[in-house]
Motif scaffolding. Structure first.
Motif, PDB file in Angstrom:
ATOM      1  N   ALA A  25       0.775  -1.298  -0.106  1.00 53.12           N
ATOM      2  CA  ALA A  25      -0.022  -0.125   0.214  1.00 53.12           C
ATOM      3  C   ALA A  25       0.785   1.189  -0.025  1.00 53.12           C
ATOM      4  O   ALA A  25       0.474   2.260  -0.547  1.00 53.12           O
ATOM      5  CB  ALA A  25      -0.992   0.162   0.904  1.00 53.12           C
ATOM      6  N   GLN A  26       1.864   1.196   0.759  1.00 54.72           N
ATOM      7  CA  GLN A  26       2.723   2.564   0.750  1.00 54.72           C
ATOM      8  C   GLN A  26       4.144   2.225   0.648  1.00 54.72           C
ATOM      9  O   GLN A  26       5.222   1.843   1.450  1.00 54.72           O
ATOM     10  CB  GLN A  26       2.702   3.072   2.288  1.00 54.72           C
ATOM     11  N   HIS A  71       7.190  15.360  -1.796  1.00 53.01           N
ATOM     12  CA  HIS A  71       5.685  15.337  -2.390  1.00 53.01           C
ATOM     13  C   HIS A  71       5.708  14.547  -3.629  1.00 53.01           C
ATOM     14  O   HIS A  71       4.769  13.921  -3.725  1.00 53.01           O
ATOM     15  CB  HIS A  71       5.444  16.648  -2.613  1.00 53.01           C
ATOM     16  N   SER A  74       5.625  10.814  -3.105  1.00 56.60           N
ATOM     17  CA  SER A  74       4.310  10.239  -2.403  1.00 56.60           C
ATOM     18  C   SER A  74       3.366  10.309  -3.604  1.00 56.60           C
ATOM     19  O   SER A  74       2.398   9.166  -3.479  1.00 56.60           O
ATOM     20  CB  SER A  74       3.797  11.566  -1.565  1.00 56.60           C
ATOM     21  N   HIS A  75       3.157  10.915  -4.516  1.00 59.95           N
ATOM     22  CA  HIS A  75       2.569  10.822  -5.691  1.00 59.95           C
ATOM     23  C   HIS A  75       3.099   9.197  -6.628  1.00 59.95           C
ATOM     24  O   HIS A  75       2.013   8.447  -6.775  1.00 59.95           O
ATOM     25  CB  HIS A  75       2.583  11.681  -6.817  1.00 59.95           C
ATOM     26  N   ALA A  77       4.452   6.734  -4.912  1.00 58.25           N
ATOM     27  CA  ALA A  77       4.015   5.667  -4.180  1.00 58.25           C
ATOM     28  C   ALA A  77       2.592   5.391  -4.468  1.00 58.25           C
ATOM     29  O   ALA A  77       1.995   4.149  -4.164  1.00 58.25           O
ATOM     30  CB  ALA A  77       4.308   5.916  -2.677  1.00 58.25           C
ATOM     31  N   SER A  78       1.778   6.379  -4.507  1.00 59.60           N
ATOM     32  CA  SER A  78       0.138   6.245  -4.584  1.00 59.60           C
ATOM     33  C   SER A  78      -0.224   5.513  -5.840  1.00 59.60           C
ATOM     34  O   SER A  78      -1.116   4.975  -5.968  1.00 59.60           O
ATOM     35  CB  SER A  78      -0.554   7.619  -4.556  1.00 59.60           C
ATOM     36  N   ASP A  81       0.001   1.740  -5.121  1.00 58.87           N
ATOM     37  CA  ASP A  81      -0.878   1.204  -3.805  1.00 58.87           C
ATOM     38  C   ASP A  81      -1.671   0.237  -4.249  1.00 58.87           C
ATOM     39  O   ASP A  81      -2.574   0.395  -5.059  1.00 58.87           O
ATOM     40  CB  ASP A  81      -1.844   2.312  -3.345  1.00 58.87           C
ATOM     41  N   ARG A 121      -2.817  10.796 -14.234  1.00 65.56           N
ATOM     42  CA  ARG A 121      -1.925  11.396 -13.327  1.00 65.56           C
ATOM     43  C   ARG A 121      -0.978  11.977 -14.130  1.00 65.56           C
ATOM     44  O   ARG A 121       0.228  11.840 -13.769  1.00 65.56           O
ATOM     45  CB  ARG A 121      -1.368  10.615 -12.260  1.00 65.56           C
TER      46      ARG A 121
END
Length: 203
Positions: A25-26, A71, A74-75, A77-78, A81, A121
């Motif tokens: 998930a992360q 930042h 994190s995008h 990694a998402s 997920d 994205r």
């Protein structure tokens, strides 16, 4: 998400299940580091293929993290997920017949899902230049690893057909026109699926 799977005949500890979910998930270097410790404590031999996969995935994520802001990472990694809905899909795969069908569904679902998310994205940073060597290095490792897994799950598949499938799977990683973010996301997803296959199919 409850993963009703076993490792070497013993129920996986809750901490190991939770750490595996975290990696799906992360995905982050720290999460992979912790999962390695949990797997070794649970009895996975140090020479197990799953640990080699974790190591390569760890180094790839670590290099990616150092070339981006928190930042931006994190995008990225998402995109990888596999929690929530992805977790349900994994559970369904576990309950399905094992072997080539399991393998094909895992590959088809994981890769197509990644591409669909990427299409929505376009603002995610494209890692270029300095990461190119990491993409080619990861592709080299993944080709060998997926070939070995394919021979286990589809032993009767002719070598020529096996090569065609893997060439098609990894082709985006060799195309100059494919943006870095697409390559990074596909590599991350392929590492995740390979890890899932090793841990679940050998449970």
């Amino acid at each position: 998400m409850r993963l009703c799977v076993r490792l070497f005949g013993k129920a996986r500890p809750v901490s190991l299940q939770e750490q595996l979910v975290t990696v799906l998930a992360q995905p982050a270097p720290a999460a992979l580091w912790q999962l390695r410790a949990e797997l070794l404590e649970a009895g996975l031999p140090p020479e197990a293929p799953a640990l080699a996969i974790l190591g390569e995935f760890y180094h790839f994520l670590n290099r990616l993290a150092t070339t981006s802001t928190s930042h931006q990472y994190s995008h990225f990694a998402s995109i990888l997920d596999m929690g929530a809905v992805g977790g349900v899909a994994i559970q369904n795969l576990l309950e399905a017949r094992r072997g080539s069908e399991w393998w094909q569904r895992l590959l088809a679902g994981g890769v197509s899902e990644t591409l669909m998310v990427l299409a929505a994205r376009q603002y995610v940073k494209a890692w270029e230049g300095e990461m190119e060597a990491s993409y080619t290095g990861a592709a080299w490792f993944l080709y060998d690893a997926y070939w070995r897994m394919s021979t286990i799950l589809q032993p009767d598949l002719p070598a020529g057909a096996r090569r065609q499938l893997l060439d098609r799977l990894l082709d985006p990683l060799h195309q100059a026109g494919v943006k870095g973010v697409v390559k990074a996301a596909l590599i991350g997803r392929l590492f995740q699926m390979l890890l899932v296959a090793h841990l679940f199919l050998k449970a």
